[in-house]
Design a protein around this motif. Structure first.
Motif, PDB file in Angstrom:
ATOM      1  N   ALA A 114      10.319  -3.183  -2.050  1.00  0.00           N
ATOM      2  CA  ALA A 114      10.870  -2.028  -1.347  1.00  0.00           C
ATOM      3  C   ALA A 114       9.795  -1.337  -0.515  1.00  0.00           C
ATOM      4  O   ALA A 114      10.055  -0.904   0.617  1.00  0.00           O
ATOM      5  CB  ALA A 114      11.469  -1.038  -2.343  1.00  0.00           C
ATOM      6  N   ARG A 115       8.578  -1.249  -1.068  1.00  0.00           N
ATOM      7  CA  ARG A 115       7.464  -0.630  -0.342  1.00  0.00           C
ATOM      8  C   ARG A 115       7.141  -1.424   0.924  1.00  0.00           C
ATOM      9  O   ARG A 115       6.927  -0.850   1.990  1.00  0.00           O
ATOM     10  CB  ARG A 115       6.238  -0.555  -1.260  1.00  0.00           C
ATOM     11  N   ARG A 116       7.136  -2.761   0.797  1.00  0.00           N
ATOM     12  CA  ARG A 116       6.831  -3.580   1.966  1.00  0.00           C
ATOM     13  C   ARG A 116       7.908  -3.428   3.030  1.00  0.00           C
ATOM     14  O   ARG A 116       7.601  -3.318   4.226  1.00  0.00           O
ATOM     15  CB  ARG A 116       6.694  -5.055   1.574  1.00  0.00           C
ATOM     16  N   MET A 119       7.447  -0.193   4.688  1.00  0.00           N
ATOM     17  CA  MET A 119       6.271  -0.219   5.541  1.00  0.00           C
ATOM     18  C   MET A 119       6.547  -0.997   6.823  1.00  0.00           C
ATOM     19  O   MET A 119       6.099  -0.608   7.912  1.00  0.00           O
ATOM     20  CB  MET A 119       5.115  -0.870   4.780  1.00  0.00           C
ATOM     21  N   GLU A 120       7.308  -2.076   6.711  1.00  0.00           N
ATOM     22  CA  GLU A 120       7.654  -2.846   7.896  1.00  0.00           C
ATOM     23  C   GLU A 120       8.498  -2.013   8.856  1.00  0.00           C
ATOM     24  O   GLU A 120       8.352  -2.106  10.079  1.00  0.00           O
ATOM     25  CB  GLU A 120       8.399  -4.122   7.495  1.00  0.00           C
ATOM     26  N   ASP A 167      -0.962   1.563   7.938  1.00  0.00           N
ATOM     27  CA  ASP A 167       0.126   2.147   7.147  1.00  0.00           C
ATOM     28  C   ASP A 167       0.743   3.264   7.965  1.00  0.00           C
ATOM     29  O   ASP A 167       0.506   3.379   9.159  1.00  0.00           O
ATOM     30  CB  ASP A 167      -0.355   2.639   5.764  1.00  0.00           C
ATOM     31  N   ASP A 168       1.565   4.110   7.309  1.00  0.00           N
ATOM     32  CA  ASP A 168       2.288   5.127   8.060  1.00  0.00           C
ATOM     33  C   ASP A 168       1.390   6.251   8.577  1.00  0.00           C
ATOM     34  O   ASP A 168       1.822   7.062   9.389  1.00  0.00           O
ATOM     35  CB  ASP A 168       3.411   5.716   7.193  1.00  0.00           C
TER      36      ASP A 168
END
Length: 198
Positions: A114-116, A119-120, A167-168
């Motif tokens: 979910a994090r990936r 991030m995508e 990253d963000d």
């Protein structure tokens, strides 16, 4: 020819003893020779007859985790049982030997997945802005988090470089130019730029 074993039927029987939120679904192998039991928290147990020499003919029950997100090899998520063992006993063994190790590993993998994906999505939005704002910019096909730009001018020399979206909140910039004055221009720009998001 060996008699085919209906794994879907067996999975249905086992699922009853795992709890009301567990259910069996048919597999994709011919003759119902494999099946899955899925749980309420995205658990997925694959059932099929083992073909390995030491365990051939036994039912292999394996907790499934997306390979690229697995914290380690899944040997702790696999067990082998006889086809003659009762569904109730198999369910008990699953709860004792597979689920204690499998469930937290699956939760970790799903959180990482979910994090990936998030991030995508963030990188995609940042990339759109950079592609629109940077001169002659393009995205690297094999590394979509990298935006290269070949154009742009200063009063002195032509410049270019790339931006890597880490990253963000973090961008890694690399500039190239054959003019020292360009470096001073970039330095003044950084010094005068307000923080992102202000």
């Amino acid at each position: 020819m060996a008699e085919l074993f209906d794994m879907y039927e067996r999975a249905q029987e086992i699922a009853k003893y795992l709890g009301e939120d567990w259910k069996a679904i048919k597999g994709t192998w011919p003759g119902n020779t494999n099946a899955r039991i899925v749980g309420p928290e995205d658990e997925s147990l694959h059932l099929g007859l083992s073909q390995a020499r030491r365990t051939r003919g036994l039912i292999e029950i394996a907790g499934e985790i997306p390979t690229s997100f697995s914290p380690r090899a899944g040997s702790g998520h696999v067990m082998f049982v006889s086809r003659e063992r009762s569904a109730k006993r198999v369910a008990t063994k699953i709860m004792e030997k597979v689920l204690p190790d499998y469930v937290p590993a699956l939760a970790w993998a799903l959180e990482r997945k979910a994090r990936r994906e998030w991030m995508e999505g963030v990188r995609g939005e940042v990339a759109k802005v950079l592609l629109a704002e940077l001169p002659d910019a393009y995205q690297l096909e094999h590394s979509p988090e990298v935006i290269k730009f070949n154009g742009g001018t200063t009063p002195y020399k032509r410049v270019g470089g790339y931006v890597r979206i880490l990253d963000d909140k973090t961008l890694e910039w690399r500039f190239w130019s054959n003019s020292v004055q360009d470096g001073r221009t970039v330095a003044r720009l950084i010094d005068s730029t307000e923080s992102v998001g202000s």
